[in-house]
Write a protein that holds these residues in place. Structure first.
Motif, PDB file in Angstrom:
ATOM      1  N   LYS A 183      -9.702   3.661  -2.485  1.00  0.00           N
ATOM      2  CA  LYS A 183      -8.939   4.459  -1.520  1.00  0.00           C
ATOM      3  C   LYS A 183      -7.769   5.132  -2.224  1.00  0.00           C
ATOM      4  N   PHE A 184      -7.571   6.406  -1.906  1.00  0.00           N
ATOM      5  CA  PHE A 184      -6.439   7.135  -2.490  1.00  0.00           C
ATOM      6  C   PHE A 184      -5.404   7.405  -1.416  1.00  0.00           C
ATOM      7  N   GLN A 185      -4.155   7.170  -1.747  1.00  0.00           N
ATOM      8  CA  GLN A 185      -3.085   7.554  -0.841  1.00  0.00           C
ATOM      9  C   GLN A 185      -2.154   8.515  -1.589  1.00  0.00           C
ATOM     10  N   PHE A 186      -2.246   9.807  -1.208  1.00  0.00           N
ATOM     11  CA  PHE A 186      -1.435  10.812  -1.909  1.00  0.00           C
ATOM     12  C   PHE A 186      -0.058  10.928  -1.277  1.00  0.00           C
ATOM     13  N   SER A 235     -11.002  -4.659  -4.361  1.00  0.00           N
ATOM     14  CA  SER A 235     -10.735  -3.646  -3.358  1.00  0.00           C
ATOM     15  C   SER A 235      -9.511  -2.871  -3.866  1.00  0.00           C
ATOM     16  N   VAL A 236      -9.725  -1.582  -4.182  1.00  0.00           N
ATOM     17  CA  VAL A 236      -8.716  -0.834  -4.956  1.00  0.00           C
ATOM     18  C   VAL A 236      -8.061   0.280  -4.142  1.00  0.00           C
ATOM     19  N   THR A 237      -6.739   0.341  -4.208  1.00  0.00           N
ATOM     20  CA  THR A 237      -6.014   1.479  -3.638  1.00  0.00           C
ATOM     21  C   THR A 237      -5.190   2.138  -4.737  1.00  0.00           C
ATOM     22  N   VAL A 238      -5.272   3.475  -4.795  1.00  0.00           N
ATOM     23  CA  VAL A 238      -4.463   4.237  -5.750  1.00  0.00           C
ATOM     24  C   VAL A 238      -3.361   4.947  -4.977  1.00  0.00           C
ATOM     25  N   PHE A 239      -2.112   4.721  -5.378  1.00  0.00           N
ATOM     26  CA  PHE A 239      -0.996   5.444  -4.778  1.00  0.00           C
ATOM     27  C   PHE A 239      -0.549   6.547  -5.727  1.00  0.00           C
ATOM     28  N   ASP A 271     -10.512  -9.609  -3.959  1.00  0.00           N
ATOM     29  CA  ASP A 271      -9.156  -9.462  -4.487  1.00  0.00           C
ATOM     30  C   ASP A 271      -8.722  -8.012  -4.420  1.00  0.00           C
ATOM     31  N   LYS A 272      -7.426  -7.857  -4.259  1.00  0.00           N
ATOM     32  CA  LYS A 272      -6.899  -6.512  -4.074  1.00  0.00           C
ATOM     33  C   LYS A 272      -6.204  -6.005  -5.342  1.00  0.00           C
ATOM     34  N   ALA A 273      -6.537  -4.774  -5.738  1.00  0.00           N
ATOM     35  CA  ALA A 273      -5.871  -4.161  -6.892  1.00  0.00           C
ATOM     36  C   ALA A 273      -5.173  -2.887  -6.447  1.00  0.00           C
ATOM     37  N   ILE A 274      -3.958  -2.702  -6.952  1.00  0.00           N
ATOM     38  CA  ILE A 274      -3.233  -1.464  -6.675  1.00  0.00           C
ATOM     39  C   ILE A 274      -3.001  -0.725  -7.986  1.00  0.00           C
ATOM     40  N   ILE A 275      -3.264   0.575  -7.953  1.00  0.00           N
ATOM     41  CA  ILE A 275      -3.010   1.411  -9.115  1.00  0.00           C
ATOM     42  C   ILE A 275      -1.864   2.354  -8.757  1.00  0.00           C
TER      43      ILE A 275
END
Ligand code: FAD
Length: 486
Positions: free
Chosen positions: A242-245, A26-30, A2-6
């Motif tokens: 994963k971080f996306q700045f 599976s986490v991505t931070v924006f 499952d995908k989580a977005i922060i």
């Protein structure tokens, strides 16, 4: 998986990311900014380094817990030392009180410099501990917004002792009844400012805060406060986050009553769950424009803000410590100016933090990095340029007076942070430091829950939602989100 977005890489956003990654998401931070940390950031200029936001580290166990959770030894990834002297208080009459970590030593120090006794201080801190034991299981460790949490033994036991938490008089009333000396009263009243509140309005329940500091200790992380963020970001990456700045999220996209992803400009990012680490006010007003907002919560009075001068000082002051406070003589007036007049007192209490006292590399040899802060109202359109100019003069005059040394000519580098910048740099509504204030007995119930009751799959973590602002509580908000997701 499952995908989580922060949304947001503030400390609570990073903590939520770590917890969900450990849980198998599976986490991505924006993150809109270029660096992680949000309010917890650093400034480097002219050979000086400053921690720009938080400078006092308490309850390090909540940071350690994240490493342990991920199967790592926290001490291998970041280190901190416990302070023997938590703070040094300066008064206009020349009195200087050292707040030692050691309880007996601290109480003796207060007795020595004020009209109050050692016993009165020890009794006060006993009461502080009692409030902690009653409130911690109810208000801090879990969601206040799930009925089932009220029907377990710990919570019920706490609720039965509720009259003991001193919610029906103000902090100042309680402290004035316990201490005779205005110095001692000011010293303990000041803890209201740890969450941006007013001791002349806030319930005496906030006298719990000295317990956090005395019992659990005050710490300094090796390398400064920002090393907490560096270590946690690396931990998150190790856990697969994963971080996306430089990616500002402008919308939470819904599918009926379910959150299905976030949008940044033209890009849509789908997710199974979303955690907003953005200030709750902005989350509703900008990311959820079409959702009916909880106006009673968003309309809460905001906590206070800060005006900070980051000064490079060419000189050294052996009488100063890591944390120093220079008290005003009229504390009540200072809070009246902030809360009623939305203004700054002529003689404000100054907090001076000098990390180079411990971290020598934060300033060139023979110099010191002064983080000089006063509490100010949150931004409601005041003429800040004018306020800053007069505050700067008043601060310099006060420090010069009490330290008996010309300060102005020693300032060789200067950066300034004010409520407008705090708002624009971290999307903190009105530049408040801790979300809404805790100036009423009901404040704890008027913080937004850590989940949305209307939108499935949407959660909230950070200093503007339950259980509140400051690093420890922001970290607890992430822990509660994780419990809710489970
Ligand atoms: P924040 O730090 O508010 O970060 C939120 C992040 O989300 C930001 O990086 C922002 O850019 C990002 N973001 C927001 N919206 C979006 C979007 N739409 N898209 C992408 N990214 C977005 N606490 C203490 O414990 N001790 C102290 O001594 C202390 N002193 C303080 C002094 C100052 C000057 C300040 C400003 C704060 C202080 N605090 C202190 C409070 C503490 O800093 C905060 O409570 C805590 O850091 C808040 O963390 P947070 O997770 O809520 O996120």
């Amino acid at each position: 998986s499952d995908k989580a977005i922060i949304i947001g890489a503030g400390i609570a956003g990073i903590a939520a990311a770590i917890r969900l990654a450990v849980r198998g998401y599976s986490v991505t931070v924006f993150e809109a900014g270029r660096h992680p940390g949000g309010k917890l950031s650093e400034i480097k200029s002219d050979g000086f380094r400053f921690d720009a936001g938080p400078s006092l580290f308490t309850m390090p166990q909540y940071v350690d817990e994240l490493f342990t959770l991920a199967g790592k030894d926290p001490r291998e990834h970041y280190k901190y030392l416990k302070l023997d002297k938590v703070c040094k208080y300066f008064f206009e009459d020349g009195a200087r009180i050292n707040a030692y970590a050691d309880l007996q030593k601290f109480a003796a120090e207060v007795e020595h410099h004020t009209q109050d006794t050692k016993e009165s201080v020890l009794n006060f801190l006993d009461k502080s501990a009692e409030i902690y034991h009653i409130t911690d299981p109810v208000f801090l460790q879990r969601s206040l917004h799930k009925w089932k949490n009220y029907f377990n033994k710990t919570t019920l036991r706490s609720l039965l002792r509720f009259s003991r938490i001193d919610a029906f008089r103000t902090m100042n009333q309680a402290n004035s009844s316990k201490f005779a000396d205005s110095k001692t009263i000011r010293l303990f009243n000041r803890y209201a400012t740890y969450n941006g509140s007013n001791p002349y309005q806030a319930p005496a329940t906030l006298n719990v805060i000295p317990h956090f500091e005395q019992h659990f200790g005050a710490y300094f992380p090796e390398g400064g406060m920002y090393s907490i963020i560096r270590a946690l970001t690396n931990l998150a990456i190790d856990c697969g986050v994963k971080f996306q700045f430089e990616t500002y999220i402008d919308q939470i996209v819904l599918d009926g009553k379910k959150a299905k992803g976030v949008r940044s400009g033209q890009s849509m990012h789908p997710a199974d769950i979303i955690v907003s680490n953005m200030d709750i006010w902005y989350t509703y007003r900008t990311l959820l424009k079409h959702v009916k907002a909880p106006e009673n919560i968003l309309g809460q009075e905001r906590s206070s803000s800060a005006l900070i001068f980051y000064w490079g000082i060419s000189g050294s002051f052996p009488e100063l410590d890591l944390h120093n406070i220079f008290f005003t003589e009229d504390y009540e007036d200072e809070f009246r100016q902030i809360w009623e007049r939305k203004d700054i007192a002529m003689d404000p209490t100054i907090y001076l933090n000098i990390s180079s006292k411990i971290e020598k590399s934060d300033a060139p040899p023979g110099k010191e990095n002064w983080f000089t802060m006063i509490n100010v109202p949150s931004n409601s359109g005041q003429n800040w340029d004018k306020l800053i100019e007069s505050a700067r003069n008043n601060i310099i005059a006060k420090l010069t007076r009490i330290l008996n040394r010309e300060i102005e000519t020693l300032i060789v580098s200067e950066q300034i942070l004010d409520p407008r910048k705090i708002d624009s740099q971290t999307f903190s509504f009105q530049g408040s430091l801790y979300g809404s204030s805790s100036n009423s007995q009901f404040a704890a119930f008027l913080r937004h829950a850590n989940f949305s009751s209307k939108i499935e799959g949407l959660y909230f973590a950070g200093g503007s939602v339950h259980p509140g602002g400051g690093i420890p509580l922001a970290l607890l908000s992430a822990k509660i989100v994780d419990e809710l997701v489970k």
